[in-house]
Design a protein around this motif. Structure first.
Motif, PDB file in Angstrom:
ATOM      1  N   ASP A  94       1.054  -1.337   0.222  1.00  0.00           N
ATOM      2  CA  ASP A  94       0.167   0.280  -0.443  1.00  0.00           C
ATOM      3  C   ASP A  94       0.754   0.923   0.064  1.00  0.00           C
ATOM      4  OD1 ASP A  94       1.006   0.220   2.389  1.00  0.00           O
ATOM      5  OD2 ASP A  94      -0.588  -0.479   3.913  1.00  0.00           O
ATOM      6  N   TRP A 100       5.037   4.006  -2.876  1.00  0.00           N
ATOM      7  CA  TRP A 100       4.283   2.403  -2.474  1.00  0.00           C
ATOM      8  C   TRP A 100       5.343   1.568  -1.930  1.00  0.00           C
ATOM      9  CZ3 TRP A 100      -0.973   0.568  -3.299  1.00  0.00           C
ATOM     10  CH2 TRP A 100      -1.204   1.567  -4.900  1.00  0.00           C
ATOM     11  N   GLU A 165      -6.179   0.275  -4.157  1.00  0.00           N
ATOM     12  CA  GLU A 165      -5.469   1.277  -2.976  1.00  0.00           C
ATOM     13  C   GLU A 165      -4.456   0.563  -2.285  1.00  0.00           C
ATOM     14  OE1 GLU A 165      -7.496   2.970   0.974  1.00  0.00           O
ATOM     15  OE2 GLU A 165      -8.495   1.568  -0.139  1.00  0.00           O
ATOM     16  N   GLY A 166      -4.421  -0.778  -2.864  1.00  0.00           N
ATOM     17  CA  GLY A 166      -3.040  -1.470  -1.911  1.00  0.00           C
ATOM     18  C   GLY A 166      -3.883  -3.647  -2.103  1.00  0.00           C
TER      19      GLY A 166
END
Length: 206
Positions: A94, A100, A165-166
């Motif tokens: 994430d 990231w 978003e992850g």
């Protein structure tokens, strides 16, 4: 008589020469003038450069913010360089402060190490050390699908404008199976959980 003829001839020639000089156009300083309008004219016309019809203006393509990140395998290599042969419990992918990151948790030499790795430059950002739990379950990466494959499956269950978003990868304690939980954000925020080996959808949370 001969002298008088020569004088007349010379006089006539001089008169003709003078008349020819008077009929020559006078030289005028400055640009030529249009006799019809009285405006100055230009001997050369400057034109704008031709427009390239094939040139695209204001065209841009959508940017995928994860295209330049390292792969999960590369992140695991960074972890194993610090803790060789460590058993991996889970992986989180994430954004942390706009970047990231991979957060990999594993057990090495009877200690648990949680390592945060920058997903762009592979640098280790943080390391947390803790005691080992007795009920730890570990991932077998030989049979686990690639994260991008899991994302592609999960994306079919969300809106077109949803953005990643992850994701989280670990072993479910109750079912003892590896699971991906893919998180999206957009018009309808959804979390899609799927089997990390088969790709079967397990749950969709709105």
């Amino acid at each position: 008589m001969m002298k008088i003829w020569k004088t007349v001839t010379f006089t006539a020639f001089s008169a003709l020469t003078l008349a020819a000089c008077n009929n020559s156009p006078a030289e005028v300083d400055g640009p030529p003038v249009d006799p019809g309008t009285g405006n100055e004219t230009s001997s050369a016309v400057e034109s704008a450069p031709p427009i390239d019809q094939n040139e695209s203006v204001g065209e841009s393509s959508a940017d995928d913010s994860t295209v330049n990140v390292i792969t999960l395998d590369e992140a695991l290599d960074v972890y194993w360089q610090e803790y060789p042969e460590a058993q991996i419990e889970g992986v989180d992918f994430d954004k942390d402060w706009g970047e990231w990151t991979y957060e990999i948790t594993g057990v090495f030499d009877n200690r648990e190490y949680e390592v945060e790795i920058n997903a762009v430059n592979s640098e280790i950002m943080n390391v947390d050390e803790d005691d080992v739990d007795n009920d730890n379950r570990y991932l077998n990466f030989d049979s686990i699908m690639d994260p991008q494959e899991a994302i592609d499956i999960a994306r079919q269950e969300v809106a077109e404008d949803a953005t990643l978003e992850g994701w989280n990868l670990d072993v479910d304690d109750d079912q003892n199976r590896p699971e991906y939980e893919i998180e999206f954000e957009g018009t309808d925020d959804r979390d899609v959980t799927l089997h990390a080996e088969t790709g079967d959808i397990i749950e969709i949370d709105n």
